[in-house]
Design a protein around this motif. Sequence first.
Motif, PDB file in Angstrom:
ATOM      1  N   ILE A  43       0.859  -1.187   0.000  1.00  0.00           N
ATOM      2  CA  ILE A  43       0.000   0.000   0.000  1.00  0.00           C
ATOM      3  C   ILE A  43       0.895   1.237   0.000  1.00  0.00           C
ATOM      4  N   VAL A  44       0.631   2.147  -0.950  1.00  0.00           N
ATOM      5  CA  VAL A  44       1.331   3.419  -1.016  1.00  0.00           C
ATOM      6  C   VAL A  44       0.270   4.510  -1.118  1.00  0.00           C
TER       7      VAL A  44
ATOM      8  N   LEU B 110      -1.055  -1.426  -4.351  1.00  0.00           N
ATOM      9  CA  LEU B 110      -2.203  -0.548  -4.506  1.00  0.00           C
ATOM     10  C   LEU B 110      -1.779   0.851  -4.093  1.00  0.00           C
ATOM     11  N   VAL B 111      -1.919   1.811  -5.003  1.00  0.00           N
ATOM     12  CA  VAL B 111      -1.576   3.196  -4.724  1.00  0.00           C
ATOM     13  C   VAL B 111      -2.875   3.961  -4.538  1.00  0.00           C
ATOM     14  N   LEU B 112      -3.031   4.570  -3.382  1.00  0.00           N
ATOM     15  CA  LEU B 112      -4.249   5.308  -3.043  1.00  0.00           C
ATOM     16  C   LEU B 112      -3.969   6.801  -3.096  1.00  0.00           C
TER      17      LEU B 112
ATOM     18  N   THR C 236       6.414  -4.191 -12.311  1.00  0.00           N
ATOM     19  CA  THR C 236       5.706  -4.236 -11.041  1.00  0.00           C
ATOM     20  C   THR C 236       4.212  -4.171 -11.295  1.00  0.00           C
ATOM     21  N   GLN C 237       3.473  -5.105 -10.746  1.00  0.00           N
ATOM     22  CA  GLN C 237       2.016  -5.103 -10.850  1.00  0.00           C
ATOM     23  C   GLN C 237       1.476  -4.078  -9.860  1.00  0.00           C
ATOM     24  N   CYS C 238       0.793  -3.038 -10.361  1.00  0.00           N
ATOM     25  CA  CYS C 238       0.283  -2.006  -9.467  1.00  0.00           C
ATOM     26  C   CYS C 238      -0.840  -1.237 -10.155  1.00  0.00           C
TER      27      CYS C 238
ATOM     28  N   GLY D 200      -4.340 -10.425  -2.509  1.00  0.00           N
ATOM     29  CA  GLY D 200      -3.847 -10.111  -3.837  1.00  0.00           C
ATOM     30  C   GLY D 200      -4.353  -8.760  -4.309  1.00  0.00           C
ATOM     31  N   LEU D 201      -3.700  -8.225  -5.331  1.00  0.00           N
ATOM     32  CA  LEU D 201      -3.982  -6.870  -5.779  1.00  0.00           C
ATOM     33  C   LEU D 201      -5.412  -6.679  -6.270  1.00  0.00           C
ATOM     34  N   ALA D 202      -5.908  -7.555  -7.113  1.00  0.00           N
ATOM     35  CA  ALA D 202      -7.259  -7.374  -7.675  1.00  0.00           C
ATOM     36  C   ALA D 202      -8.318  -7.360  -6.573  1.00  0.00           C
ATOM     37  N   ASP D 203      -8.218  -8.290  -5.635  1.00  0.00           N
ATOM     38  CA  ASP D 203      -9.204  -8.342  -4.551  1.00  0.00           C
ATOM     39  C   ASP D 203      -9.030  -7.183  -3.576  1.00  0.00           C
ATOM     40  N   THR D 204      -7.783  -6.818  -3.302  1.00  0.00           N
ATOM     41  CA  THR D 204      -7.542  -5.676  -2.412  1.00  0.00           C
ATOM     42  C   THR D 204      -8.128  -4.410  -3.025  1.00  0.00           C
ATOM     43  N   ARG D 205      -7.913  -4.216  -4.329  1.00  0.00           N
ATOM     44  CA  ARG D 205      -8.474  -3.051  -5.024  1.00  0.00           C
ATOM     45  C   ARG D 205      -9.996  -3.064  -4.954  1.00  0.00           C
TER      46      ARG D 205
END
Length: 132
Positions: A4-5, A63-65, A89-91, A112-117
């Motif tokens: 997370i950024v 995930l960049v917020l 990098t997957q982001c 994982g990224l997709a679910d976190t997003r």
Amino acid sequence: MTGIVIVVHAPLGDAMREFAAHVLGEAGRQMAVHDIQPDDMPDERVPDVLRDIREADEGQGVLVLTDLIGATPANIAKRAVSEAQSLGTQCCVVAGLNTSMLLRALTSRDQGLADTRAKALAGGVQGCLQVD
């Protein structure tokens, strides 16, 4: 674990980190934060954000917020993500950061990224309600 950024207008980033730590304890501090000042130049901030994206990647993406789409922090985030993606990098970037979004992102980052997003976006929307 999804990294997370946060890239937002100052002082929102530090406030969000303190909020998350208040609610989640030490787990709420496990993110990189970039508070963008009014006089910051995007070309000077993108490399730092890119570095933190790359460092936050533990193999499940980052995930960049950001707070406000189209504003300087979001533009910095978009540029850094684009550069990170070109380096493998997957982001992704999600705009509209609020407290519910942040908590959902932090508590679902093991998925994982997709679910976190998806969880972060759902939390952001579901956290906005008329109360009266």
